[in-house]
Write a protein that holds these residues in place. Structure first.
Motif, PDB file in Angstrom:
ATOM      1  N   ASN A 230      63.715   6.474  23.364  1.00 26.27           N
ATOM      2  CA  ASN A 230      62.887   7.627  23.069  1.00 26.27           C
ATOM      3  C   ASN A 230      62.853   8.823  24.406  1.00 26.27           C
ATOM      4  N   GLU A 231      62.882   9.796  24.303  1.00 21.85           N
ATOM      5  CA  GLU A 231      63.138  10.637  25.740  1.00 21.85           C
ATOM      6  C   GLU A 231      61.943  11.915  25.528  1.00 21.85           C
ATOM      7  N   GLY A 232      60.953  11.596  26.473  1.00 25.39           N
ATOM      8  CA  GLY A 232      59.932  12.767  25.745  1.00 25.39           C
ATOM      9  C   GLY A 232      58.789  13.650  27.583  1.00 25.39           C
ATOM     10  N   ALA A 233      57.371  13.987  27.444  1.00 28.35           N
ATOM     11  CA  ALA A 233      57.020  14.509  28.408  1.00 28.35           C
ATOM     12  C   ALA A 233      57.439  14.318  29.342  1.00 28.35           C
ATOM     13  N   ALA A 234      58.607  15.463  29.633  1.00 24.61           N
ATOM     14  CA  ALA A 234      59.470  15.765  30.620  1.00 24.61           C
ATOM     15  C   ALA A 234      58.879  17.491  31.464  1.00 24.61           C
ATOM     16  N   SER A 235      60.049  16.975  33.077  1.00 27.43           N
ATOM     17  CA  SER A 235      59.467  18.092  33.951  1.00 27.43           C
ATOM     18  C   SER A 235      60.036  18.464  34.857  1.00 27.43           C
ATOM     19  N   LEU A 236      60.072  19.766  34.977  1.00 29.16           N
ATOM     20  CA  LEU A 236      61.748  20.132  35.978  1.00 29.16           C
ATOM     21  C   LEU A 236      61.251  20.758  37.227  1.00 29.16           C
ATOM     22  N   SER A 237      62.136  20.337  38.624  1.00 27.47           N
ATOM     23  CA  SER A 237      61.788  21.343  39.199  1.00 27.47           C
ATOM     24  C   SER A 237      62.229  22.643  39.309  1.00 27.47           C
ATOM     25  N   ALA A 238      61.474  23.813  40.598  1.00 27.54           N
ATOM     26  CA  ALA A 238      61.785  25.236  39.880  1.00 27.54           C
ATOM     27  C   ALA A 238      63.649  25.877  40.147  1.00 27.54           C
ATOM     28  N   ASP A 239      63.971  24.834  40.035  1.00 29.61           N
ATOM     29  CA  ASP A 239      65.670  25.168  40.644  1.00 29.61           C
ATOM     30  C   ASP A 239      66.181  25.042  39.008  1.00 29.61           C
ATOM     31  N   GLY A 240      65.516  24.548  38.526  1.00 29.99           N
ATOM     32  CA  GLY A 240      65.676  23.511  36.836  1.00 29.99           C
ATOM     33  C   GLY A 240      66.678  22.643  37.428  1.00 29.99           C
ATOM     34  N   MET A 242      66.371  19.547  38.737  1.00 34.10           N
ATOM     35  CA  MET A 242      65.996  17.963  38.981  1.00 34.10           C
ATOM     36  C   MET A 242      64.923  17.390  37.534  1.00 34.10           C
ATOM     37  N   LEU A 243      65.468  16.624  36.516  1.00 29.89           N
ATOM     38  CA  LEU A 243      64.392  16.414  35.482  1.00 29.89           C
ATOM     39  C   LEU A 243      63.956  15.104  35.523  1.00 29.89           C
ATOM     40  N   VAL A 244      62.371  15.160  35.524  1.00 33.86           N
ATOM     41  CA  VAL A 244      61.757  13.593  35.260  1.00 33.86           C
ATOM     42  C   VAL A 244      61.094  14.306  33.508  1.00 33.86           C
ATOM     43  N   PHE A 245      61.682  12.171  32.903  1.00 38.39           N
ATOM     44  CA  PHE A 245      61.088  11.826  32.126  1.00 38.39           C
ATOM     45  C   PHE A 245      60.658  10.707  32.038  1.00 38.39           C
ATOM     46  N   THR A 246      59.690  10.716  30.437  1.00 37.76           N
ATOM     47  CA  THR A 246      59.203   9.540  30.190  1.00 37.76           C
ATOM     48  C   THR A 246      60.203   8.393  29.392  1.00 37.76           C
ATOM     49  N   SER A 247      60.763   7.307  29.303  1.00 40.95           N
ATOM     50  CA  SER A 247      61.265   6.583  27.940  1.00 40.95           C
ATOM     51  C   SER A 247      60.134   5.387  27.936  1.00 40.95           C
ATOM     52  N   CYS A 248      60.690   5.177  27.157  1.00 41.41           N
ATOM     53  CA  CYS A 248      59.541   3.825  26.378  1.00 41.41           C
ATOM     54  C   CYS A 248      59.880   2.941  25.957  1.00 41.41           C
ATOM     55  N   GLY A 250      63.499   0.029  25.565  1.00 43.05           N
ATOM     56  CA  GLY A 250      65.013   0.003  25.436  1.00 43.05           C
ATOM     57  C   GLY A 250      65.822   0.242  26.456  1.00 43.05           C
ATOM     58  N   ARG A 251      65.236   1.194  27.921  1.00 38.31           N
ATOM     59  CA  ARG A 251      65.991   1.134  28.565  1.00 38.31           C
ATOM     60  C   ARG A 251      65.011   0.028  29.640  1.00 38.31           C
ATOM     61  N   ARG A 252      66.101  -0.366  30.309  1.00 36.57           N
ATOM     62  CA  ARG A 252      66.189  -0.818  31.451  1.00 36.57           C
ATOM     63  C   ARG A 252      64.913  -0.461  32.484  1.00 36.57           C
ATOM     64  N   GLY A 253      63.747  -1.671  31.955  1.00 37.18           N
ATOM     65  CA  GLY A 253      62.150  -0.751  33.548  1.00 37.18           C
ATOM     66  C   GLY A 253      61.446  -1.869  33.984  1.00 37.18           C
ATOM     67  N   TYR A 254      60.602  -1.898  34.452  1.00 36.86           N
ATOM     68  CA  TYR A 254      59.219  -2.028  34.982  1.00 36.86           C
ATOM     69  C   TYR A 254      58.034  -2.826  33.533  1.00 36.86           C
ATOM     70  N   GLY A 255      58.318  -1.931  33.003  1.00 34.76           N
ATOM     71  CA  GLY A 255      56.818  -2.033  31.831  1.00 34.76           C
ATOM     72  C   GLY A 255      57.317  -0.806  30.906  1.00 34.76           C
ATOM     73  N   SER A 256      55.857  -1.018  30.210  1.00 27.96           N
ATOM     74  CA  SER A 256      56.699  -0.998  28.772  1.00 27.96           C
ATOM     75  C   SER A 256      56.788   0.878  28.231  1.00 27.96           C
ATOM     76  N   CYS A 257      56.403   1.347  29.025  1.00 30.05           N
ATOM     77  CA  CYS A 257      56.847   3.149  29.832  1.00 30.05           C
ATOM     78  C   CYS A 257      56.708   3.723  30.895  1.00 30.05           C
ATOM     79  N   ASP A 258      58.740   4.245  31.456  1.00 32.74           N
ATOM     80  CA  ASP A 258      59.165   4.027  32.573  1.00 32.74           C
ATOM     81  C   ASP A 258      58.387   5.744  32.901  1.00 32.74           C
ATOM     82  N   ILE A 259      58.901   5.846  34.206  1.00 29.80           N
ATOM     83  CA  ILE A 259      59.360   7.760  34.011  1.00 29.80           C
ATOM     84  C   ILE A 259      60.816   7.290  34.976  1.00 29.80           C
ATOM     85  N   TYR A 260      61.913   8.505  34.213  1.00 29.47           N
ATOM     86  CA  TYR A 260      62.943   7.989  34.633  1.00 29.47           C
ATOM     87  C   TYR A 260      63.719   9.743  35.443  1.00 29.47           C
TER      88      TYR A 260
END
Length: 645
Positions: A230-240, A242-248, A250-260
């Motif tokens: 799952n990839e969702g709840a994204a945000s971009l820098s003004a120049d478009g 840099m993208l950050v998003f939530t993934s819950c 499946g991906r290797r992470g620290y908790g149930s949902c992490d930010i990538y």
């Protein structure tokens, strides 16, 4: 909250029934059916309890305990209309029956969810009139009464939001939410899910705005980003870029949902990376929002150390480009309940978010707060009809502060929908400082090749660093965001090149050709010259103004990074006044810069100074603007040696 509350209330019903040895019926068969149903209710088998409960009513239609139990079971099954019917029937039989007090509470809560605020307030008031009610539920009832009063007042003075559902393909999926727009509002990104099941995949899609105002067919943002996870709840820098998003899950992470995070070079997005332990934890992290320059992130977490269940946190990059430990935004933003879906405006000073822990119209309402000297103001409810009894989440506000986009989630009898809407933001809720943007390219002045350059923006009026970004490695493009009421210094530098700088304010943007500012950097070579555009003196004075400090820092950094370069600092004036006076003034001004650098321990053999007075204008002195350009400090490379000592 509702699950815990429901469990407590249903338990209270059953406890009350169990304590009595005599029911409000004389029909033994009805009593037998009710006892059978009670066994199901104890095991939370609410559907199975319905048949014996109905059998009991068939024997005795005025069996009040059965109506109360049936209402409670329907409540647990989410059948609000049936819950109301059952409880109303119980109250009709005996409105003062002591065991009916919880019915008043639940009727009040359901009416509140349905925006029937007058009825809700009346039933809750009746519940509060009893002296034998539970303290925790009394507090909850009092909060709902306050919300009803707020909602009734808000609905009598609605704001003109002009809310419209986004047209065409922007709402073409079963569910779409968390809209984010490019800074020019010509591209919308959102999370889409094709069904209600948790098995349905979440991905990030985007649509382009067409000339007629509609939106194009949505496309996946990138195969490098969207996956079987799952990839969702994204945000971009003004120049478009840099993208950050939530993934819950499946991906290797620290908790149930992490930010990538993923970065864009040219037209390609990089493979996402986990943002690391300064932001992610063993808890739940999600719903990020990036500052315009991508150096501060706001997000939601239920980690320990917060003020409620879900709080808004933030982290910023330090001077080395590393993320600092996340901090909680504090009680001006967070409550003991849930704060979610933060959005930080392009000005970096205004935040919008959803909360169910404040006075509002029900569910999750949208609030705003503004920061002054690092302190957030009290959160302000955005009012009716933007907020109503439904959940309002995932808000985006345009850089000019006039247009908004958000998600309306509606729970229906057999369905659930999530659609994207736009609205006009009333003056009362617009940001104090609107923003706009500049776009341009950075290139090599000799070859024209695009350059990846560091771009720093300072607020000259308070000497504060504002943002830092870089131009695209492949295209040289960059985007900077500016806010009202600020005078800015823009510094552009790249390794092996002489830096350039500019000074302008938000109001100057209209002077740029279509907001385009192309910058050509000169390679470090003998004879290369740049004007120090952010060195300031009072009229006819040579003492450096305080707002010159950001410029002097850039000069200092260049000289420290290029110890083999020797430079000449030269002062220049317009032709007003005598030639001798202008020569003396220009020399003193150049010496002021020279003395500052010596004070900062730049080697004296690396710098010289000279005044040229009015002898070397860069344009005619025929108007105030040209005279201003001729009054300048220049920075010229006079020699380059192999000796770096």
């Amino acid at each position: 909250m509702r699950i815990a509350l429901t469990t407590l209330i249903c338990f209270s019903f059953l406890t009350a029934f169990a304590q009595g040895t005599k029911y409000h019926t004389i029909d033994k068969r009805a009593e037998k059916y009710y006892e059978e149903a009670r066994q199901y209710l104890k095991r939370s088998q609410f559907r199975e309890a319905m048949e014996p409960l109905q059998d009991a009513l068939d024997k005795d239609p005025n069996f009040i305990e059965v109506w109360l139990a049936m209402g409670s079971a329907n409540y647990r099954l989410g059948r609000d209309s049936l819950t109301l019917a059952c409880f109303h029937k119980a109250l009709e039989i005996d409105p003062d029956y002591s065991k009916s007090m919880y019915a008043y509470f639940l009727i009040g809560e359901i009416y509140f969810k349905q925006s029937n605020y007058e009825e809700s307030k009346a039933y809750l008031a009746h519940y509060l009139s009893r002296e034998d009610t539970d303290l925790k539920k009394r507090i909850q009832a009092e909060v709902m009464v306050d919300n009803c009063q707020f909602a009734l007042k808000a609905m009598t003075s609605p704001f003109d939001y002009h809310i419209e559902i986004l047209p065409d393909f922007a709402n073409s999926f079963k569910l779409q939410y968390f809209p984010v727009l490019s800074v020019d509002q010509q591209k919308i990104y959102f999370t889409r899910r094709e069904g209600l099941s948790v098995k349905n995949d979440e991905d990030i899609f985007y649509s382009d705005k067409l000339k007629d105002g509609s939106w194009s067919v949505p496309q996946s943002i990138s195969d490098n980003i969207n996956s079987e996870f799952n990839e969702g709840a994204a945000s971009l820098s003004a120049d478009g870029r840099m993208l950050v998003f939530t993934s819950c899950d499946g991906r290797r992470g620290y908790g149930s949902c992490d930010i990538y995070v993923s970065y864009k070079e040219g037209n390609n997005w990089s493979v996402p990376e986990n943002m690391g332990p300064m932001i992610n934890s063993a808890a739940w992290e999600a719903q990020p929002s990036l500052s315009a320059d991508g150096r501060t992130i706001y997000f939601v977490s239920n980690k320990q150390g917060g003020m409620g269940r879900k709080d808004i946190w933030s982290s910023s990059k330090n001077k080395k480009g590393k993320w600092e430990p996340a901090i909680n935004l504090g009680k001006k933003i967070n409550t003991n309940k849930d704060e979610i879906s933060p959005f930080i405006h392009a000005n970096g000073e205004s935040i919008y978010f959803s909360s169910n822990g404040r006075i509002g119209l029900g569910g999750l309402d949208i609030y705003m707060s503004e920061k002054t000297d690092s302190v957030w103001s009290e959160a302000l409810n955005l009012g009716y009809p933007l907020n109503d009894a439904h959940d309002q989440v995932s808000l985006y506000i345009s850089s000019d502060g006039e247009k908004g986009y958000y998600t309306i989630e509606k729970k229906m009898r057999h369905d659930f929908e999530s659609k994207l809407y736009s609205f006009d933001l009333p003056d009362s809720f617009q940001v104090s400082n609107k923003s706009s943007y500049l776009r341009g390219t950075v290139s090599d002045a000799s070859s024209g090749a695009p350059l990846q350059a560091d771009i720093k923006l300072y607020k000259l009026n308070n000497e504060k660093y504002f943002s830092e970004l870089s131009s695209d490695k492949k295209t040289g493009t960059y985007t900077v965001v500016l806010s009202e009421s600020n005078h800015y210094g823009l510094y552009v530098s790249a390794t092996g090149y002489l830096f350039k700088d500019f000074s302008f304010s938000f109001e100057d943007i209209d002077q740029f050709d279509e907001n385009l500012l192309d910058i050509k950097l000169e390679p470090v070579k003998v004879g290369a010259i740049t004007v120090l555009g952010n060195i300031f003196f009072d009229f006819n004075e040579y003492s450096l103004q305080r707002k010159s400090m950001s410029e002097l820092k850039e000069v200092y950094d260049f000289l420290r990074q290029n110890p083999n370069v020797k430079v000449e600092i030269s002062g220049h004036t317009d032709n007003i006044g005598s030639a001798q006076y202008n020569m003396e003034l220009s020399t003193k001004r150049a010496k002021s810069v020279y003395d500052f650098l010596l004070f900062k321990r730049i080697r004296p053999e690396q710098i010289t100074y000279v005044g040229y007075g009015q002898d070397k204008p860069i344009g005619p002195n025929d108007n105030l603007e040209n005279q201003s350009k001729n009054r300048r400090i220049e920075f010229k490379i006079s020699s380059i040696s192999s000796d770096t000592k």
